[in-house]
Design a protein around this motif. Structure first.
Motif, PDB file in Angstrom:
ATOM      1  N   ALA A 104     -13.795 135.262  -3.552  1.00  0.00           N
ATOM      2  CA  ALA A 104     -15.248 134.761  -3.425  1.00  0.00           C
ATOM      3  C   ALA A 104     -15.222 133.204  -3.337  1.00  0.00           C
ATOM      4  O   ALA A 104     -16.127 132.855  -2.604  1.00  0.00           O
ATOM      5  CB  ALA A 104     -15.770 135.402  -4.731  1.00  0.00           C
ATOM      6  N   ILE A 105     -14.336 132.798  -3.914  1.00  0.00           N
ATOM      7  CA  ILE A 105     -14.246 131.102  -3.803  1.00  0.00           C
ATOM      8  C   ILE A 105     -13.934 130.705  -2.421  1.00  0.00           C
ATOM      9  O   ILE A 105     -14.688 129.824  -1.676  1.00  0.00           O
ATOM     10  CB  ILE A 105     -13.376 130.620  -4.838  1.00  0.00           C
ATOM     11  CG1 ILE A 105     -13.751 130.798  -6.363  1.00  0.00           C
ATOM     12  CG2 ILE A 105     -13.149 129.049  -4.637  1.00  0.00           C
ATOM     13  CD1 ILE A 105     -12.913 130.474  -7.433  1.00  0.00           C
ATOM     14  N   ILE A 109     -16.275 128.524   0.202  1.00  0.00           N
ATOM     15  CA  ILE A 109     -15.751 127.355   0.875  1.00  0.00           C
ATOM     16  C   ILE A 109     -15.913 127.356   2.372  1.00  0.00           C
ATOM     17  O   ILE A 109     -16.372 126.205   3.064  1.00  0.00           O
ATOM     18  CB  ILE A 109     -14.290 126.972   0.527  1.00  0.00           C
ATOM     19  CG1 ILE A 109     -14.185 126.662  -0.987  1.00  0.00           C
ATOM     20  CG2 ILE A 109     -13.597 125.979   1.560  1.00  0.00           C
ATOM     21  CD1 ILE A 109     -12.577 126.349  -1.826  1.00  0.00           C
ATOM     22  N   GLU A 110     -15.438 128.400   2.835  1.00  0.00           N
ATOM     23  CA  GLU A 110     -15.598 128.666   4.251  1.00  0.00           C
ATOM     24  C   GLU A 110     -17.166 128.559   4.809  1.00  0.00           C
ATOM     25  O   GLU A 110     -17.444 128.251   6.002  1.00  0.00           O
ATOM     26  CB  GLU A 110     -15.142 130.040   4.714  1.00  0.00           C
ATOM     27  CG  GLU A 110     -13.627 130.232   4.765  1.00  0.00           C
ATOM     28  CD  GLU A 110     -13.167 128.929   5.725  1.00  0.00           C
ATOM     29  OE1 GLU A 110     -13.524 128.591   7.030  1.00  0.00           O
ATOM     30  OE2 GLU A 110     -12.140 128.272   5.230  1.00  0.00           O
ATOM     31  N   LYS A 111     -18.156 128.762   4.040  1.00  0.00           N
ATOM     32  CA  LYS A 111     -19.648 128.690   4.160  1.00  0.00           C
ATOM     33  C   LYS A 111     -19.943 127.424   4.130  1.00  0.00           C
ATOM     34  O   LYS A 111     -21.200 127.030   4.536  1.00  0.00           O
ATOM     35  CB  LYS A 111     -20.369 129.774   3.214  1.00  0.00           C
ATOM     36  CG  LYS A 111     -20.063 131.198   3.674  1.00  0.00           C
ATOM     37  CD  LYS A 111     -20.885 132.200   2.603  1.00  0.00           C
ATOM     38  CE  LYS A 111     -20.633 133.543   2.929  1.00  0.00           C
ATOM     39  NZ  LYS A 111     -21.335 134.296   2.071  1.00  0.00           N
ATOM     40  N   LEU A 112     -19.407 126.469   3.491  1.00  0.00           N
ATOM     41  CA  LEU A 112     -19.865 125.023   3.321  1.00  0.00           C
ATOM     42  C   LEU A 112     -19.933 124.382   4.793  1.00  0.00           C
ATOM     43  O   LEU A 112     -19.187 124.721   5.606  1.00  0.00           O
ATOM     44  CB  LEU A 112     -18.833 124.276   2.479  1.00  0.00           C
ATOM     45  CG  LEU A 112     -18.923 124.722   0.850  1.00  0.00           C
ATOM     46  CD1 LEU A 112     -17.750 123.753   0.468  1.00  0.00           C
ATOM     47  CD2 LEU A 112     -19.911 124.158   0.530  1.00  0.00           C
ATOM     48  N   LEU A 116     -18.922 118.752   4.211  1.00  0.00           N
ATOM     49  CA  LEU A 116     -18.690 118.930   2.983  1.00  0.00           C
ATOM     50  C   LEU A 116     -17.206 119.709   2.786  1.00  0.00           C
ATOM     51  O   LEU A 116     -16.408 119.430   1.760  1.00  0.00           O
ATOM     52  CB  LEU A 116     -19.574 119.479   2.021  1.00  0.00           C
ATOM     53  CG  LEU A 116     -21.029 119.173   1.989  1.00  0.00           C
ATOM     54  CD1 LEU A 116     -22.028 120.168   1.078  1.00  0.00           C
ATOM     55  CD2 LEU A 116     -21.037 117.638   1.270  1.00  0.00           C
ATOM     56  N   LYS A 117     -17.048 120.698   3.604  1.00  0.00           N
ATOM     57  CA  LYS A 117     -15.788 121.395   3.445  1.00  0.00           C
ATOM     58  C   LYS A 117     -14.481 120.768   3.838  1.00  0.00           C
ATOM     59  O   LYS A 117     -13.731 120.543   3.029  1.00  0.00           O
ATOM     60  CB  LYS A 117     -15.956 122.573   4.536  1.00  0.00           C
ATOM     61  CG  LYS A 117     -14.740 123.401   4.453  1.00  0.00           C
ATOM     62  CD  LYS A 117     -14.799 124.664   5.321  1.00  0.00           C
ATOM     63  CE  LYS A 117     -15.102 124.593   6.609  1.00  0.00           C
ATOM     64  NZ  LYS A 117     -15.069 125.806   7.443  1.00  0.00           N
ATOM     65  N   THR A 118     -14.492 119.678   4.683  1.00  0.00           N
ATOM     66  CA  THR A 118     -13.137 118.955   5.310  1.00  0.00           C
ATOM     67  C   THR A 118     -12.786 118.281   4.059  1.00  0.00           C
ATOM     68  O   THR A 118     -11.653 118.074   3.775  1.00  0.00           O
ATOM     69  CB  THR A 118     -13.653 118.292   6.611  1.00  0.00           C
ATOM     70  OG1 THR A 118     -13.970 119.335   7.651  1.00  0.00           O
ATOM     71  CG2 THR A 118     -12.495 117.574   7.171  1.00  0.00           C
ATOM     72  N   LEU A 154     -20.443 124.821  -4.624  1.00  0.00           N
ATOM     73  CA  LEU A 154     -19.540 125.970  -5.117  1.00  0.00           C
ATOM     74  C   LEU A 154     -19.872 126.396  -6.438  1.00  0.00           C
ATOM     75  O   LEU A 154     -20.025 127.548  -6.551  1.00  0.00           O
ATOM     76  CB  LEU A 154     -18.228 125.441  -4.950  1.00  0.00           C
ATOM     77  CG  LEU A 154     -17.721 125.422  -3.598  1.00  0.00           C
ATOM     78  CD1 LEU A 154     -16.169 124.919  -3.614  1.00  0.00           C
ATOM     79  CD2 LEU A 154     -17.547 126.841  -2.818  1.00  0.00           C
ATOM     80  N   LYS A 155     -20.133 125.601  -7.538  1.00  0.00           N
ATOM     81  CA  LYS A 155     -20.440 125.970  -8.789  1.00  0.00           C
ATOM     82  C   LYS A 155     -21.618 126.641  -8.588  1.00  0.00           C
ATOM     83  O   LYS A 155     -21.605 127.867  -9.549  1.00  0.00           O
ATOM     84  CB  LYS A 155     -20.339 124.774  -9.626  1.00  0.00           C
ATOM     85  CG  LYS A 155     -20.626 125.173 -11.096  1.00  0.00           C
ATOM     86  CD  LYS A 155     -20.729 123.940 -11.924  1.00  0.00           C
ATOM     87  CE  LYS A 155     -21.013 124.072 -13.379  1.00  0.00           C
ATOM     88  NZ  LYS A 155     -21.133 122.732 -14.219  1.00  0.00           N
ATOM     89  N   ASN A 156     -22.562 126.183  -8.229  1.00  0.00           N
ATOM     90  CA  ASN A 156     -23.950 126.930  -8.167  1.00  0.00           C
ATOM     91  C   ASN A 156     -23.915 128.210  -7.599  1.00  0.00           C
ATOM     92  O   ASN A 156     -24.389 129.316  -7.986  1.00  0.00           O
ATOM     93  CB  ASN A 156     -25.142 126.095  -7.734  1.00  0.00           C
ATOM     94  CG  ASN A 156     -25.222 125.044  -8.184  1.00  0.00           C
ATOM     95  OD1 ASN A 156     -25.110 124.890  -9.537  1.00  0.00           O
ATOM     96  ND2 ASN A 156     -25.917 123.666  -7.875  1.00  0.00           N
TER      97      ASN A 156
END
Length: 161
Positions: A104-105, A109-112, A116-118, A154-156
């Motif tokens: 799930a994490i 991350i892939e959805k960011l 932000l992701k890079t 990610l936390k949210n």
């Protein structure tokens, strides 16, 4: 020095650079990466080359520094991977279904968005904020805030699942 003259000097030293890269890495793929990065840095910093001096030692120093930095990053990345791996094994033993949480994490991350992701992925791989800023050609404060916001998102999102 003109760009064409500098480029021709680079090409004259290309074979020696390839050999040195392979001696340093003992791996053809890593050697190719090291060689390419050295040429890129040499072109990027050609203004620092003192005209009339031997270019080979200058190129060797660039390659050596890149190799040292690559080695440090790999070492940090391996330590990080080992630490995460050890923690994951401990958690897997203690709680059922942790694999799904990791999945799930990774999915989140892939959805960011890529801005932000890079930086987040580079941070997780062990790069320092200053190295990330240099790699992405962004101010240090921008990188810090993007990593902060990526972690917050990610936390949210994971907290809601």
């Amino acid at each position: 020095m003109e760009k064409s003259e500098f480029s021709s000097q680079l090409l004259q030293n290309e074979t020696a650079l390839k050999k040195l890269a392979f001696r340093l890495t003992s791996n053809s793929q890593d050697a190719a990466d090291l060689h390419q990065e050295t040429l890129f840095k040499a072109l990027e910093y050609r203004n620092y080359y003192k005209n009339g001096t031997n270019i080979a030692p200058w190129l060797y120093v660039i390659m050596r520094n890149i190799f040292i930095n690559m080695f440090r990053r790999k070492k940090r990345s391996l330590k990080l991977f080992q630490t995460v791996s050890d923690k994951m094994e401990n958690r897997i033993d203690l709680s059922y279904g942790i694999e799904n949480n990791v999945g799930a994490i990774l999915l989140q991350i892939e959805k960011l968005p890529s801005i932000l992701k890079t930086p987040l992925v580079l941070c997780v791989e062990g790069y320092k904020y200053t190295e990330i800023a240099e790699l992405l050609d962004k101010p240090l404060g921008t990188i810090k805030s993007r990593i902060f916001f990526a972690r917050k998102v990610l936390k949210n999102t994971i907290g809601r699942d």
